[in-house]
Scaffold this motif. Structure first.
Motif, PDB file in Angstrom:
ATOM      1  N   VAL A 107       1.212  -1.167  -0.201  1.00 42.79           N
ATOM      2  CA  VAL A 107      -0.158   0.220   0.002  1.00 42.79           C
ATOM      3  C   VAL A 107       0.798   0.790  -0.149  1.00 42.79           C
ATOM      4  CG1 VAL A 107      -2.051   1.576   1.449  1.00 42.79           C
ATOM      5  CG2 VAL A 107      -1.852  -1.654   1.689  1.00 42.79           C
ATOM      6  N   PRO A 108       0.923   2.107  -1.164  1.00 42.63           N
ATOM      7  CA  PRO A 108       1.573   3.038  -0.786  1.00 42.63           C
ATOM      8  C   PRO A 108       1.787   3.897   0.201  1.00 42.63           C
ATOM      9  CG  PRO A 108       0.830   2.576  -3.291  1.00 42.63           C
ATOM     10  CD  PRO A 108      -0.186   1.848  -1.761  1.00 42.63           C
ATOM     11  N   VAL A 109       2.649   4.895   0.701  1.00 45.47           N
ATOM     12  CA  VAL A 109       2.488   5.799   1.843  1.00 45.47           C
ATOM     13  C   VAL A 109       1.197   6.725   1.636  1.00 45.47           C
ATOM     14  CG1 VAL A 109       3.644   6.854   3.971  1.00 45.47           C
ATOM     15  CG2 VAL A 109       4.336   5.130   2.547  1.00 45.47           C
ATOM     16  N   ASN A 110       1.238   7.240   0.179  1.00 46.41           N
ATOM     17  CA  ASN A 110       1.152   8.456   0.377  1.00 46.41           C
ATOM     18  C   ASN A 110      -1.181   8.004   0.608  1.00 46.41           C
ATOM     19  OD1 ASN A 110       1.121   6.599  -1.845  1.00 46.41           O
ATOM     20  ND2 ASN A 110       0.219   9.222  -2.923  1.00 46.41           N
ATOM     21  N   VAL A 111      -1.305   6.381   0.168  1.00 43.55           N
ATOM     22  CA  VAL A 111      -2.929   6.561  -0.030  1.00 43.55           C
ATOM     23  C   VAL A 111      -3.362   6.218   1.036  1.00 43.55           C
ATOM     24  CG1 VAL A 111      -2.923   6.102  -2.159  1.00 43.55           C
ATOM     25  CG2 VAL A 111      -2.176   4.364  -0.750  1.00 43.55           C
ATOM     26  N   GLN A 112      -2.060   5.432   2.455  1.00 43.33           N
ATOM     27  CA  GLN A 112      -3.246   5.056   3.257  1.00 43.33           C
ATOM     28  C   GLN A 112      -3.616   6.130   4.659  1.00 43.33           C
ATOM     29  OE1 GLN A 112       0.846   3.139   5.509  1.00 43.33           O
ATOM     30  NE2 GLN A 112       1.511   2.603   4.105  1.00 43.33           N
ATOM     31  N   MET A 113      -4.590   5.390   5.083  1.00 44.60           N
ATOM     32  CA  MET A 113      -5.711   6.567   5.870  1.00 44.60           C
ATOM     33  C   MET A 113      -6.246   5.419   6.718  1.00 44.60           C
ATOM     34  SD  MET A 113      -8.275   7.993   2.181  1.00 44.60           S
ATOM     35  CE  MET A 113      -8.512   6.311   2.183  1.00 44.60           C
ATOM     36  N   GLU A 114      -6.640   6.174   8.073  1.00 47.03           N
ATOM     37  CA  GLU A 114      -6.670   5.320   8.917  1.00 47.03           C
ATOM     38  C   GLU A 114      -8.537   4.988   9.381  1.00 47.03           C
ATOM     39  OE1 GLU A 114      -8.301   6.583  13.566  1.00 47.03           O
ATOM     40  OE2 GLU A 114      -7.930   7.955  12.610  1.00 47.03           O
ATOM     41  N   GLY A 115      -8.908   3.591  10.202  1.00 46.68           N
ATOM     42  CA  GLY A 115      -9.631   2.980   9.526  1.00 46.68           C
ATOM     43  C   GLY A 115      -9.395   1.527   8.969  1.00 46.68           C
ATOM     44  N   THR A 116     -10.382   1.005   8.410  1.00 50.78           N
ATOM     45  CA  THR A 116     -10.664  -0.546   8.112  1.00 50.78           C
ATOM     46  C   THR A 116     -10.758  -0.242   6.547  1.00 50.78           C
ATOM     47  OG1 THR A 116     -10.834  -1.430   9.656  1.00 50.78           O
ATOM     48  CG2 THR A 116     -11.957  -2.865   7.816  1.00 50.78           C
ATOM     49  N   HIS A 117     -10.189  -1.416   5.411  1.00 52.30           N
ATOM     50  CA  HIS A 117     -10.518  -0.903   3.839  1.00 52.30           C
ATOM     51  C   HIS A 117     -10.634  -2.775   3.172  1.00 52.30           C
ATOM     52  CE1 HIS A 117      -8.493   3.630   4.150  1.00 52.30           C
ATOM     53  NE2 HIS A 117      -8.396   2.575   5.122  1.00 52.30           N
ATOM     54  N   THR A 118     -11.653  -2.512   3.152  1.00 54.39           N
ATOM     55  CA  THR A 118     -11.805  -3.867   1.473  1.00 54.39           C
ATOM     56  C   THR A 118     -12.329  -4.600   0.917  1.00 54.39           C
ATOM     57  OG1 THR A 118     -13.020  -4.418   4.927  1.00 54.39           O
ATOM     58  CG2 THR A 118     -13.380  -6.407   3.247  1.00 54.39           C
ATOM     59  N   ALA A 119     -11.090  -5.299   0.289  1.00 53.44           N
ATOM     60  CA  ALA A 119     -11.962  -6.056  -0.324  1.00 53.44           C
ATOM     61  C   ALA A 119     -11.994  -7.197  -1.381  1.00 53.44           C
ATOM     62  CB  ALA A 119     -10.572  -5.396  -1.668  1.00 53.44           C
ATOM     63  N   THR A 120     -13.047  -7.499  -1.761  1.00 56.45           N
ATOM     64  CA  THR A 120     -12.875  -8.329  -2.483  1.00 56.45           C
ATOM     65  C   THR A 120     -12.344  -9.048  -3.284  1.00 56.45           C
ATOM     66  OG1 THR A 120     -16.154  -7.868  -2.282  1.00 56.45           O
ATOM     67  CG2 THR A 120     -15.445 -10.607  -3.524  1.00 56.45           C
ATOM     68  N   LEU A 121     -12.429 -10.572  -2.936  1.00 52.76           N
ATOM     69  CA  LEU A 121     -11.052 -11.669  -3.979  1.00 52.76           C
ATOM     70  C   LEU A 121     -12.818 -12.460  -4.908  1.00 52.76           C
ATOM     71  CD1 LEU A 121      -8.556 -12.604  -2.071  1.00 52.76           C
ATOM     72  CD2 LEU A 121      -8.196 -11.238  -4.019  1.00 52.76           C
ATOM     73  N   ASP A 122     -12.341 -12.261  -5.788  1.00 53.32           N
ATOM     74  CA  ASP A 122     -13.263 -13.551  -7.109  1.00 53.32           C
ATOM     75  C   ASP A 122     -12.163 -14.591  -7.522  1.00 53.32           C
ATOM     76  OD1 ASP A 122     -16.160 -11.654  -6.625  1.00 53.32           O
ATOM     77  OD2 ASP A 122     -14.792 -10.555  -7.952  1.00 53.32           O
ATOM     78  N   TRP A 123     -12.788 -15.960  -6.924  1.00 54.94           N
ATOM     79  CA  TRP A 123     -12.360 -16.873  -7.342  1.00 54.94           C
ATOM     80  C   TRP A 123     -13.013 -17.844  -8.362  1.00 54.94           C
ATOM     81  CZ3 TRP A 123      -7.734 -17.800  -4.196  1.00 54.94           C
ATOM     82  CH2 TRP A 123      -7.493 -17.024  -3.582  1.00 54.94           C
TER      83      TRP A 123
END
Length: 230
Positions: free
Chosen positions: A207-223
């Motif tokens: 995760v690039p340092v300049n886009v790191q923001m406080e809070g929880t971040h979630t993405a979906t993996l499609d298999w």
């Protein structure tokens, strides 16, 4: 003399009768069947990657894992892992994070009569923050090749193969092949990415340092498991 002759005649007649019975004996025959039916109506058993014994079902949800798919049929994707990168203090000198999962694995079962090639692909959706807004732009998820294994005492089939992949969030064309069979593989197969006791050396999020923001971040993996047409 006459009496002796009469007795001799009776004995000869008896011998002829017995001989006739033996010559005309017959044999009777018949046929029947033995029958068994196999189905694929139930989802395959999820097995423990540390000791893959099909007689001892494993519940990954009880170990912080994902819910099994419940898919049924002759070729099924049985289980796909979640990846958790934990809680991290925001630092301006760190962009690479390892998953904290100790037992992530992927499971596929092939029960086809006429097995052919198959493959599993995976793609990563956009990260979103707790408000549903896109986040962590420019991040990448790396999954290194894990251990490919099968059920105990199942032999005679060529194992599927895996390799290192890197996924970019939100790229619709970024589906990568994570597991592939060159031929039919009648069995249950897993990729196991075993943790080191603290982190997981196989699963990394950059995760690039300049886009790191406080809070929880979630993405979906499609298999996706696909039967490859030969």
């Amino acid at each position: 003399m006459k009496k002796r002759f009469a007795v001799s005649t009776v004995l000869m007649s008896a011998a002829l009768v017995l001989g006739t019975t033996t010559v005309w004996a017959t044999t009777s025959t018949g046929t029947s069947t033995a029958k068994i039916t196999f189905t694929t109506n139930e989802a395959p058993v999820i097995v423990d990657p540390d000791s893959p014994d099909p007689t001892n079902p494993y519940d990954p949800t009880g170990n912080g894992g994902n819910t099994p798919t419940g898919n049924t049929g002759p070729l099924t994707l049985d289980y796909a892992p979640n990846f958790d990168f934990g809680s991290n203090e925001l630092r301006l000198d760190k962009s690479l994070f390892q998953a904290i999962d100790q037992k992530p694995f992927l499971q596929v079962t092939d029960r086809r009569v006429n097995p052919t090639q198959w493959e599993v692909t995976v793609k990563l959706g956009d990260f979103n923050d707790e408000g549903g807004n896109p986040s962590l732009a420019g991040s990448t998820l790396s999954i290194d090749a894990g251990t490919v294994q099968t059920l105990i005492n199942v032999t005679g089939f060529t194992a599927p193969t895996t390799g290192d992949i890197t996924l970019t969030p939100g790229d619709a064309g970024d589906a990568q092949t994570i597991l592939a069979s060159a031929e039919g593989t009648f069995s249950t197969w897993q990729i196991y990415w075993e943790g080191n006791g603290t982190d997981n050396d196989f699963i990394k999020l950059n995760v690039p340092v300049n886009v790191q923001m406080e809070g929880t971040h979630t993405a979906t993996l499609d298999w996706t498991l696909t039967d490859v047409v030969n």
